[in-house]
Motif scaffolding. Sequence first.
Motif, mmCIF file in Angstrom:
data_model
loop_
_atom_site.group_PDB
_atom_site.id
_atom_site.type_symbol
_atom_site.label_atom_id
_atom_site.label_comp_id
_atom_site.label_asym_id
_atom_site.label_seq_id
_atom_site.Cartn_x
_atom_site.Cartn_y
_atom_site.Cartn_z
ATOM 1 N N ALA A 48 83.191 -40.373 -21.351
ATOM 2 C CA ALA A 48 84.035 -39.302 -21.895
ATOM 3 C C ALA A 48 83.899 -38.039 -21.049
ATOM 4 O O ALA A 48 84.887 -37.306 -20.856
ATOM 5 N N GLN A 49 82.707 -37.781 -20.526
ATOM 6 C CA GLN A 49 82.523 -36.634 -19.634
ATOM 7 C C GLN A 49 83.330 -36.828 -18.350
ATOM 8 O O GLN A 49 83.929 -35.894 -17.847
ATOM 9 N N ARG A 50 83.360 -38.067 -17.870
ATOM 10 C CA ARG A 50 84.159 -38.364 -16.675
ATOM 11 C C ARG A 50 85.641 -38.109 -16.947
ATOM 12 O O ARG A 50 86.348 -37.528 -16.128
ATOM 13 N N LYS A 51 86.101 -38.568 -18.092
ATOM 14 C CA LYS A 51 87.510 -38.375 -18.456
ATOM 15 C C LYS A 51 87.854 -36.907 -18.627
ATOM 16 O O LYS A 51 89.003 -36.509 -18.457
ATOM 17 N N ALA A 52 86.846 -36.099 -18.954
ATOM 18 C CA ALA A 52 87.058 -34.663 -19.115
ATOM 19 C C ALA A 52 87.080 -33.934 -17.773
ATOM 20 O O ALA A 52 87.282 -32.723 -17.732
ATOM 21 N N GLY A 53 86.866 -34.674 -16.680
ATOM 22 C CA GLY A 53 86.986 -34.066 -15.360
ATOM 23 C C GLY A 53 85.703 -33.921 -14.580
ATOM 24 O O GLY A 53 85.717 -33.376 -13.483
ATOM 25 N N CYS A 54 84.585 -34.389 -15.098
ATOM 26 C CA CYS A 54 83.321 -34.297 -14.376
ATOM 27 C C CYS A 54 83.154 -35.492 -13.459
ATOM 28 O O CYS A 54 83.451 -36.619 -13.845
ATOM 29 N N GLN A 55 82.686 -35.236 -12.255
ATOM 30 C CA GLN A 55 82.355 -36.324 -11.345
ATOM 31 C C GLN A 55 80.864 -36.595 -11.528
ATOM 32 O O GLN A 55 80.026 -35.739 -11.251
ATOM 33 N N ILE A 56 80.550 -37.777 -12.041
ATOM 34 C CA ILE A 56 79.177 -38.123 -12.374
ATOM 35 C C ILE A 56 78.722 -39.257 -11.473
ATOM 36 O O ILE A 56 79.427 -40.250 -11.304
ATOM 37 N N GLU A 57 77.524 -39.087 -10.903
ATOM 38 C CA GLU A 57 76.971 -40.151 -10.066
ATOM 39 C C GLU A 57 75.853 -40.853 -10.819
ATOM 40 O O GLU A 57 75.185 -40.258 -11.665
ATOM 41 N N ARG A 58 75.702 -42.123 -10.512
ATOM 42 C CA ARG A 58 74.615 -42.914 -11.085
ATOM 43 C C ARG A 58 73.745 -43.385 -9.940
ATOM 44 O O ARG A 58 74.240 -43.889 -8.932
ATOM 45 N N SER A 59 72.454 -43.201 -10.085
ATOM 46 C CA SER A 59 71.530 -43.701 -9.076
ATOM 47 C C SER A 59 70.415 -44.463 -9.776
ATOM 48 O O SER A 59 70.085 -44.179 -10.929
ATOM 49 N N ASP A 60 69.869 -45.440 -9.072
ATOM 50 C CA ASP A 60 68.777 -46.227 -9.636
ATOM 51 C C ASP A 60 67.448 -45.608 -9.231
ATOM 52 O O ASP A 60 67.288 -45.129 -8.109
ATOM 53 N N SER A 61 66.522 -45.596 -10.167
ATOM 54 C CA SER A 61 65.184 -45.095 -9.886
ATOM 55 C C SER A 61 64.181 -45.959 -10.642
ATOM 56 O O SER A 61 64.566 -46.885 -11.357
ATOM 57 N N ASP A 62 62.911 -45.640 -10.489
ATOM 58 C CA ASP A 62 61.888 -46.383 -11.218
ATOM 59 C C ASP A 62 61.991 -46.130 -12.725
ATOM 60 O O ASP A 62 61.474 -46.904 -13.522
ATOM 61 N N ARG A 63 62.680 -45.074 -13.108
ATOM 62 C CA ARG A 63 62.893 -44.760 -14.531
ATOM 63 C C ARG A 63 64.129 -45.451 -15.095
ATOM 64 O O ARG A 63 64.416 -45.339 -16.269
ATOM 65 N N GLY A 64 64.902 -46.113 -14.255
ATOM 66 C CA GLY A 64 66.152 -46.727 -14.674
ATOM 67 C C GLY A 64 67.319 -45.980 -14.053
ATOM 68 O O GLY A 64 67.142 -45.216 -13.112
ATOM 69 N N SER A 65 68.497 -46.187 -14.574
ATOM 70 C CA SER A 65 69.685 -45.499 -14.058
ATOM 71 C C SER A 65 69.632 -44.027 -14.432
ATOM 72 O O SER A 65 69.394 -43.676 -15.582
ATOM 73 N N VAL A 66 69.842 -43.181 -13.439
ATOM 74 C CA VAL A 66 69.850 -41.734 -13.652
ATOM 75 C C VAL A 66 71.275 -41.242 -13.422
ATOM 76 O O VAL A 66 71.890 -41.552 -12.404
ATOM 77 N N TYR A 67 71.791 -40.485 -14.368
ATOM 78 C CA TYR A 67 73.148 -39.940 -14.294
ATOM 79 C C TYR A 67 73.062 -38.439 -14.104
ATOM 80 O O TYR A 67 72.242 -37.769 -14.738
ATOM 81 N N ARG A 68 73.934 -37.908 -13.237
ATOM 82 C CA ARG A 68 73.998 -36.456 -13.062
ATOM 83 C C ARG A 68 75.395 -36.044 -12.630
ATOM 84 O O ARG A 68 76.101 -36.820 -11.987
ATOM 85 N N VAL A 69 75.760 -34.840 -12.986
ATOM 86 C CA VAL A 69 77.060 -34.294 -12.607
ATOM 87 C C VAL A 69 76.987 -33.844 -11.153
ATOM 88 O O VAL A 69 76.096 -33.099 -10.760
ATOM 89 N N VAL A 70 77.927 -34.330 -10.357
ATOM 90 C CA VAL A 70 78.042 -33.933 -8.960
ATOM 91 C C VAL A 70 78.991 -32.742 -8.876
ATOM 92 O O VAL A 70 78.729 -31.768 -8.188
ATOM 93 N N ARG A 71 80.099 -32.827 -9.606
ATOM 94 C CA ARG A 71 81.097 -31.760 -9.615
ATOM 95 C C ARG A 71 81.789 -31.764 -10.972
ATOM 96 O O ARG A 71 82.120 -32.813 -11.493
ATOM 97 N N ALA A 72 81.992 -30.585 -11.504
ATOM 98 C CA ALA A 72 82.704 -30.473 -12.782
ATOM 99 C C ALA A 72 83.986 -29.700 -12.561
ATOM 100 O O ALA A 72 83.973 -28.597 -12.050
ATOM 101 N N ASP A 73 85.103 -30.303 -12.921
ATOM 102 C CA ASP A 73 86.400 -29.616 -12.856
ATOM 103 C C ASP A 73 86.601 -28.905 -14.177
ATOM 104 O O ASP A 73 86.730 -29.538 -15.212
ATOM 105 N N THR A 74 86.620 -27.581 -14.127
ATOM 106 C CA THR A 74 86.796 -26.830 -15.358
ATOM 107 C C THR A 74 88.252 -26.553 -15.659
ATOM 108 O O THR A 74 88.595 -26.236 -16.780
ATOM 109 N N ALA A 75 89.124 -26.665 -14.677
ATOM 110 C CA ALA A 75 90.563 -26.445 -14.922
ATOM 111 C C ALA A 75 91.139 -27.668 -15.601
ATOM 112 O O ALA A 75 90.971 -28.787 -15.164
ATOM 113 N N ALA A 76 91.823 -27.445 -16.699
ATOM 114 C CA ALA A 76 92.392 -28.581 -17.435
ATOM 115 C C ALA A 76 93.889 -28.615 -17.311
ATOM 116 O O ALA A 76 94.557 -27.685 -17.146
#
Length: 87
Positions: free
Chosen positions: A59-87
């Motif tokens: 849902a955050q992606r659909k709202a315009g945020c570019q989210i990346e997923r990376s694998d780590s020893d803790r599991g999949s880590v998600y973070r916002v790379v870029r957020a589009d605030t203009a709707a």
Amino acid sequence: MAMSSHQENKPASPKPYGGKATRSAQLHKLLTRKSGVTLAQLQKIFGWQPHTARAAISAQRKAGCQIERSDSDRGSVYRVVRADTAA
């Protein structure tokens, strides 16, 4: 005491929003941390099942945020790379 005729029963005025941030806003804040957030952390913080956490991220992606997923020893880590605030 009787109310005079010029006084009326007025409904209570709505209170300005000042409560807790919405879950969406809380999630966005977690995703924007430098360390990101794992599914396990989302499950613990919100009490969500894994599929619910992934749907909220989607849902955050659909709202315009570019989210990346990376694998780590803790599991999949998600973070916002870029957020589009203009709707």
